[in-house]
Design a protein around this motif. Sequence first.
Motif, PDB file in Angstrom:
ATOM      1  N   THR A  30      72.669 -11.253 -19.605  1.00 35.32           N
ATOM      2  CA  THR A  30      72.556 -10.817 -20.863  1.00 35.32           C
ATOM      3  C   THR A  30      71.697  -9.192 -20.678  1.00 35.32           C
ATOM      4  N   LEU A  31      71.354  -8.929 -19.398  1.00 32.65           N
ATOM      5  CA  LEU A  31      70.148  -8.300 -18.925  1.00 32.65           C
ATOM      6  C   LEU A  31      70.952  -8.085 -17.793  1.00 32.65           C
ATOM      7  N   LEU A  32      71.030  -6.445 -17.350  1.00 28.75           N
ATOM      8  CA  LEU A  32      70.713  -5.663 -16.196  1.00 28.75           C
ATOM      9  C   LEU A  32      69.721  -4.835 -16.082  1.00 28.75           C
ATOM     10  N   SER A  33      68.775  -4.999 -15.502  1.00 31.26           N
ATOM     11  CA  SER A  33      67.377  -4.192 -15.320  1.00 31.26           C
ATOM     12  C   SER A  33      66.964  -3.389 -13.821  1.00 31.26           C
ATOM     13  N   THR A  34      66.293  -2.262 -13.659  1.00 32.82           N
ATOM     14  CA  THR A  34      66.067  -2.497 -12.608  1.00 32.82           C
ATOM     15  C   THR A  34      64.025  -3.084 -12.373  1.00 32.82           C
ATOM     16  N   GLU A  35      63.465  -3.486 -13.691  1.00 30.13           N
ATOM     17  CA  GLU A  35      62.144  -4.434 -13.589  1.00 30.13           C
ATOM     18  C   GLU A  35      62.904  -5.626 -13.033  1.00 30.13           C
ATOM     19  N   GLU A  36      64.222  -5.790 -12.969  1.00 32.11           N
ATOM     20  CA  GLU A  36      64.455  -8.002 -13.122  1.00 32.11           C
ATOM     21  C   GLU A  36      63.661  -7.414 -11.224  1.00 32.11           C
ATOM     22  N   ASN A  37      63.870  -9.319 -11.466  1.00 30.33           N
ATOM     23  CA  ASN A  37      63.745  -9.440  -9.822  1.00 30.33           C
ATOM     24  C   ASN A  37      64.674  -8.913  -8.954  1.00 30.33           C
ATOM     25  N   GLY A  38      64.192  -8.594  -7.832  1.00 30.64           N
ATOM     26  CA  GLY A  38      65.936  -7.593  -6.875  1.00 30.64           C
ATOM     27  C   GLY A  38      66.413  -6.712  -7.331  1.00 30.64           C
ATOM     28  N   GLY A  39      65.880  -5.643  -8.668  1.00 28.54           N
ATOM     29  CA  GLY A  39      65.984  -4.829  -9.166  1.00 28.54           C
ATOM     30  C   GLY A  39      64.523  -3.440  -8.358  1.00 28.54           C
ATOM     31  N   GLU A  40      65.342  -1.926  -8.639  1.00 27.18           N
ATOM     32  CA  GLU A  40      64.496  -1.257  -8.082  1.00 27.18           C
ATOM     33  C   GLU A  40      64.433  -0.415  -9.057  1.00 27.18           C
ATOM     34  N   PRO A  41      63.133   0.597  -9.319  1.00 29.40           N
ATOM     35  CA  PRO A  41      63.116   1.629 -10.197  1.00 29.40           C
ATOM     36  C   PRO A  41      63.721   2.711  -9.080  1.00 29.40           C
ATOM     37  N   ALA A  42      64.213   4.131  -9.982  1.00 27.46           N
ATOM     38  CA  ALA A  42      64.713   5.401  -9.469  1.00 27.46           C
ATOM     39  C   ALA A  42      63.492   5.988  -9.573  1.00 27.46           C
ATOM     40  N   VAL A  43      63.543   7.113  -8.286  1.00 27.25           N
ATOM     41  CA  VAL A  43      61.879   8.121  -7.999  1.00 27.25           C
ATOM     42  C   VAL A  43      62.544   8.833  -8.131  1.00 27.25           C
TER      43      VAL A  43
END
Length: 130
Positions: A30-43
Amino acid sequence: AETIRFNSDLELGCTLVVTDGDLAPNTDYTLLSTEENGGEPAVLRVAPLGGAVSIRFSIPQFRSNRGLVGVIPEIKWNTRSGYSRGYNPLIEKIFLSSNQEVYEINVRARHDAGFPAGDYEVSTTATCTG
């Protein structure tokens, strides 16, 4: 007598260098996020040229090949120098000194019925102005 003039056409700006991030789903999709396991933030690396500038992040956009409606993406960011903003779906404009800065940018998008298999993207545009 002759007048001697000294002129300048000074333009302030900056160089932006982006490293894209990755979205990952939570356990019930129900959520797509850069903070979930396997996600990565942009820089985002910002190098001002000639003086202080401001950075504006556009309203985040959600795209999908699944035709989902009602998904509102949100953005949050923090800088290495200690500034931060929590999740927000709106435009962000911030003042930046003439020093170099690095932003870590996280995004999330929620769909209460769950995200089916497909291609998903959340994007924002960073603009630098003097």
